[in-house]
Design a protein around this motif. Structure first.
Motif, short mmCIF file in Angstrom:
data_model
loop_
_atom_site.label_atom_id
_atom_site.label_comp_id
_atom_site.label_asym_id
_atom_site.label_seq_id
_atom_site.Cartn_x
_atom_site.Cartn_y
_atom_site.Cartn_z
N ASP A 122 47.88 81.13 52.26
CA ASP A 122 46.42 81.16 52.28
C ASP A 122 45.99 80.44 53.56
O ASP A 122 46.15 79.23 53.68
CB ASP A 122 45.86 80.46 51.04
N MET A 123 45.48 81.21 54.51
CA MET A 123 45.14 80.66 55.81
C MET A 123 43.64 80.60 56.07
O MET A 123 43.19 80.56 57.20
CB MET A 123 45.88 81.44 56.91
N GLU A 124 42.88 80.53 54.98
CA GLU A 124 41.43 80.44 55.10
C GLU A 124 41.01 79.17 55.85
O GLU A 124 40.03 79.17 56.58
CB GLU A 124 40.78 80.47 53.72
N GLY A 125 41.79 78.10 55.69
CA GLY A 125 41.44 76.83 56.31
C GLY A 125 42.10 76.58 57.66
O GLY A 125 42.06 75.47 58.17
N VAL A 126 42.72 77.62 58.23
CA VAL A 126 43.38 77.46 59.52
C VAL A 126 42.41 77.88 60.63
O VAL A 126 42.02 79.04 60.73
CB VAL A 126 44.69 78.29 59.59
N GLY A 127 42.04 76.92 61.46
CA GLY A 127 41.07 77.19 62.51
C GLY A 127 41.68 77.53 63.85
O GLY A 127 40.98 77.94 64.77
N PHE A 128 42.99 77.35 63.96
CA PHE A 128 43.65 77.59 65.25
C PHE A 128 45.09 77.99 64.99
O PHE A 128 45.76 77.39 64.14
CB PHE A 128 43.60 76.32 66.10
N LEU A 129 45.56 79.01 65.70
CA LEU A 129 46.92 79.53 65.53
C LEU A 129 47.49 79.83 66.90
O LEU A 129 46.90 80.58 67.67
CB LEU A 129 46.88 80.80 64.68
N THR A 130 48.65 79.23 67.21
CA THR A 130 49.29 79.45 68.51
C THR A 130 50.54 80.30 68.34
O THR A 130 50.94 80.62 67.22
CB THR A 130 49.68 78.12 69.17
N SER A 131 51.18 80.59 69.45
CA SER A 131 52.41 81.39 69.42
C SER A 131 53.51 80.70 68.62
O SER A 131 54.31 81.37 67.97
CB SER A 131 52.90 81.69 70.84
N ALA A 132 53.54 79.37 68.60
CA ALA A 132 54.54 78.65 67.81
C ALA A 132 54.34 78.94 66.32
O ALA A 132 55.31 79.15 65.58
CB ALA A 132 54.47 77.15 68.08
N GLY A 133 53.11 78.96 65.88
CA GLY A 133 52.81 79.28 64.49
C GLY A 133 53.12 80.72 64.17
O GLY A 133 53.66 81.04 63.10
N ILE A 134 52.82 81.62 65.10
CA ILE A 134 53.11 83.04 64.90
C ILE A 134 54.61 83.25 64.76
O ILE A 134 55.06 84.03 63.92
CB ILE A 134 52.53 83.88 66.06
N ARG A 135 55.41 82.56 65.57
CA ARG A 135 56.87 82.68 65.48
C ARG A 135 57.37 82.32 64.08
O ARG A 135 58.25 82.99 63.54
CB ARG A 135 57.56 81.79 66.51
N VAL A 136 56.80 81.28 63.48
CA VAL A 136 57.19 80.89 62.12
C VAL A 136 56.85 82.00 61.14
O VAL A 136 57.67 82.36 60.29
CB VAL A 136 56.51 79.56 61.72
N LEU A 137 55.66 82.56 61.25
CA LEU A 137 55.25 83.63 60.35
C LEU A 137 56.18 84.83 60.46
O LEU A 137 56.63 85.38 59.45
CB LEU A 137 53.81 84.07 60.65
N VAL A 138 56.48 85.24 61.69
CA VAL A 138 57.34 86.42 61.91
C VAL A 138 58.76 86.14 61.43
O VAL A 138 59.38 86.99 60.77
CB VAL A 138 57.30 86.84 63.39
N LYS A 139 59.28 84.96 61.73
CA LYS A 139 60.65 84.61 61.33
C LYS A 139 60.82 84.73 59.81
O LYS A 139 61.76 85.37 59.33
CB LYS A 139 60.96 83.18 61.76
N PHE A 140 59.92 84.12 59.06
CA PHE A 140 60.08 84.14 57.60
C PHE A 140 59.69 85.48 57.00
O PHE A 140 60.24 85.86 55.96
CB PHE A 140 59.34 82.97 56.97
N HIS A 141 58.78 86.20 57.64
CA HIS A 141 58.47 87.55 57.18
C HIS A 141 59.73 88.41 57.25
O HIS A 141 60.09 89.09 56.28
CB HIS A 141 57.35 88.15 58.02
N LYS A 142 60.43 88.36 58.38
CA LYS A 142 61.66 89.15 58.55
C LYS A 142 62.76 88.67 57.60
O LYS A 142 63.47 89.49 57.00
CB LYS A 142 62.15 89.07 59.99
N GLN A 143 62.91 87.36 57.48
CA GLN A 143 63.95 86.81 56.61
C GLN A 143 63.75 87.24 55.16
O GLN A 143 64.68 87.70 54.50
CB GLN A 143 63.96 85.28 56.70
N LEU A 144 62.54 87.11 54.67
CA LEU A 144 62.27 87.48 53.28
C LEU A 144 62.35 88.98 53.06
O LEU A 144 62.86 89.43 52.03
CB LEU A 144 60.92 86.93 52.84
N LYS A 145 61.88 89.75 54.02
CA LYS A 145 61.98 91.21 53.90
C LYS A 145 63.44 91.63 53.79
O LYS A 145 63.78 92.53 53.02
CB LYS A 145 61.32 91.88 55.11
N GLY A 146 64.32 90.95 54.53
CA GLY A 146 65.74 91.27 54.51
C GLY A 146 66.42 91.01 53.18
O GLY A 146 67.48 91.58 52.90
N ILE A 147 65.83 90.16 52.35
CA ILE A 147 66.42 89.87 51.04
C ILE A 147 65.55 90.39 49.90
O ILE A 147 65.67 89.94 48.75
CB ILE A 147 66.71 88.35 50.87
N GLY A 148 64.67 91.33 50.21
CA GLY A 148 63.84 91.94 49.18
C GLY A 148 62.64 91.12 48.77
O GLY A 148 62.02 91.40 47.75
#
Length: 99
Positions: free
Chosen positions: A48-74
């Motif tokens: 839930d990112m309603e309270g996130v006012g700023f997002l950088t490339s470092a944060g995006i990398r975390v989102l993409v990393k775990f999105h791919k990791q979890l997708k890979g294990i269903g």
């Protein structure tokens, strides 16, 4: 500014509510929390990112990393209730599928 992360369970989904700035100073903290949630056997995570006012490339990398990791294990990592800023950033990066 700090990043606050609170956790709640909704059936088989763990919801992490984020508040603050998801930047290089806080991306490792989020990664550690998500890793702990996954190690505990939870493979469906909603950020839930309603309270996130700023997002950088470092944060995006975390989102993409775990999105791919979890997708890979269903599993799934999804962004719910993105703030307007987060929605704009994800959209401009071609990552609207996370929402």
């Amino acid at each position: 500014m700090t990043m606050e992360i609170t956790q709640a369970r909704h059936n088989d989904v763990i919801e992490l509510r984020l508040a603050g700035r998801l930047d290089s100073a806080w991306s490792d903290h989020l990664a550690a929390v998500v890793s702990d949630v996954i190690r505990a056997g939870n493979h469906r995570i909603a950020l839930d990112m309603e309270g996130v006012g700023f997002l950088t490339s470092a944060g995006i990398r975390v989102l993409v990393k775990f999105h791919k990791q979890l997708k890979g294990i269903g599993g799934r990592l999804a962004v719910i209730r993105p703030s307007p800023f987060v929605s704009d950033v994800l959209g401009s990066m071609g990552l609207s599928s996370l929402v």
